[in-house]
Design a protein around this motif. Sequence first.
Motif, PDB file in Angstrom:
ATOM      1  N   TRP A 278     -24.605 -30.307  14.454  1.00 24.49           N
ATOM      2  CA  TRP A 278     -23.772 -29.498  15.338  1.00 24.49           C
ATOM      3  C   TRP A 278     -23.513 -30.172  16.676  1.00 24.49           C
ATOM      4  CZ3 TRP A 278     -25.321 -23.600  15.185  1.00 24.49           C
ATOM      5  CH2 TRP A 278     -25.102 -23.110  13.903  1.00 24.49           C
TER       6      TRP A 278
ATOM      7  N   ARG B 282     -22.341 -32.902  17.499  1.00 25.51           N
ATOM      8  CA  ARG B 282     -21.059 -33.600  17.626  1.00 25.51           C
ATOM      9  C   ARG B 282     -19.987 -32.699  18.216  1.00 25.51           C
ATOM     10  NH1 ARG B 282     -22.518 -35.567  12.303  1.00 25.51           N
ATOM     11  NH2 ARG B 282     -21.128 -34.018  11.388  1.00 25.51           N
ATOM     12  N   ASP B 283     -20.138 -31.380  18.024  1.00 26.94           N
ATOM     13  CA  ASP B 283     -19.127 -30.428  18.480  1.00 26.94           C
ATOM     14  C   ASP B 283     -19.572 -29.589  19.669  1.00 26.94           C
ATOM     15  OD1 ASP B 283     -17.025 -30.763  16.267  1.00 26.94           O
ATOM     16  OD2 ASP B 283     -18.855 -30.388  15.126  1.00 26.94           O
TER      17      ASP B 283
ATOM     18  N   ARG C 241     -20.763 -29.761  23.121  1.00 25.45           N
ATOM     19  CA  ARG C 241     -20.872 -30.744  24.201  1.00 25.45           C
ATOM     20  C   ARG C 241     -21.551 -30.201  25.452  1.00 25.45           C
ATOM     21  NH1 ARG C 241     -19.952 -35.546  21.728  1.00 25.45           N
ATOM     22  NH2 ARG C 241     -18.042 -35.501  20.483  1.00 25.45           N
TER      23      ARG C 241
ATOM     24  N   ALA D 197     -15.250 -24.753  13.000  1.00 22.42           N
ATOM     25  CA  ALA D 197     -14.935 -25.067  14.393  1.00 22.42           C
ATOM     26  C   ALA D 197     -14.951 -23.809  15.256  1.00 22.42           C
ATOM     27  CB  ALA D 197     -13.579 -25.770  14.487  1.00 22.42           C
TER      28      ALA D 197
ATOM     29  N   ARG E 188     -17.497 -22.976  18.398  1.00 23.55           N
ATOM     30  CA  ARG E 188     -16.985 -22.610  19.729  1.00 23.55           C
ATOM     31  C   ARG E 188     -17.633 -21.312  20.200  1.00 23.55           C
ATOM     32  NH1 ARG E 188     -11.922 -24.304  17.621  1.00 23.55           N
ATOM     33  NH2 ARG E 188     -11.329 -22.105  17.224  1.00 23.55           N
TER      34      ARG E 188
END
Length: 247
Positions: free
Chosen positions: A39, A41-42, A44, A236, A240
Motif C-alpha cells: 500500500w 506505493r499509493d 504518500r 485506488a 484514498r
Amino acid sequence: MDAPATPRWTIRAPGSERSARTLYCLPHGGGSAAEYVRWARDLRRVAVCAVQLPGRGSRLEEPAPTGMDELVGTLVEELVLNPPYVLFGHSFGALVAYEFAQALRTAGRPLPERLILSSYPAPHLPRESSGLHRLPDGELLAEVARLHGGIPDEVLGNAELSRLAAHCVRADYRIVETYSWRPRPPLPVPITVLGGRDDVVSEEQLAAWCAHTTMGPIRQRTFAGGHFYFRERQRAAVLRTVEAAAC
C-alpha cells in the motif's frame, strides 16, 4: 521519543520514514504483513508499518497465539508504537485493533489518533459459533474461500501451500471463535468503518461500531465488492479513503 518498533513485529515500507504519522496495519485472518506493505506505493502522506503476527510470513516458525488475550497482551508488551499513529485492521485485524486499543488504554499507553476498521461486525453483536478452526485443512480453506474469498487458486491447488495457509488461517479462526467480548467503556478514539457491498458482513453490522467510540458518529464507507473489496476495481478509491482517514 519511543525506540523503533521491534523488527520482528513490523515491516515498515521503504521510503516512508519521512512521514509524520504512522499507519499500523493489522492483517486479516491467515494474512501477513506483505499485503499492506504494498500500500505504501499509493499512501504518500502516512508511513505504512505492517504488523507481522507470529506463526506466518517471516515468523512462520514461531508459535501462533491461541487466544485474543495472549495476542493483545504480547502486542502491548512488545510492539513499540510511534505517536502520532493510526490503527487499521481488516476482518480479524479489525477485532485485534479494537482489543489492542482497549488494552493500550488500560496500560496507560498513548492511544491511536483513529481506528480504521474494515469488514468486521461490531464486537458486542451476537455471533453464531461456527467451529471452522476444528475442520481438516482442506475443508477449512474451502469454507473460508466460500464465505470470504481471498485464498488464491494456486494455494488451494498446491498441497504444501495449502498446508501453510491452513496453519495460519486455523490459528486466527481459533482466536475469533473462542473470543468473548467484555463490556468496557467506549474508546475516546474516532472510528472509520469500511466494507464491501457484497460482503457477508452487513452495513448494519458495521454501523454498530458507533457504540464503541465517544468521539461522535463514526465515518462509514461502503465500496463495491466483497470481503476483500480493496483488492478489486476500486482499490485506488479505497486507498484514498484510508489515507484521508489516517491524516
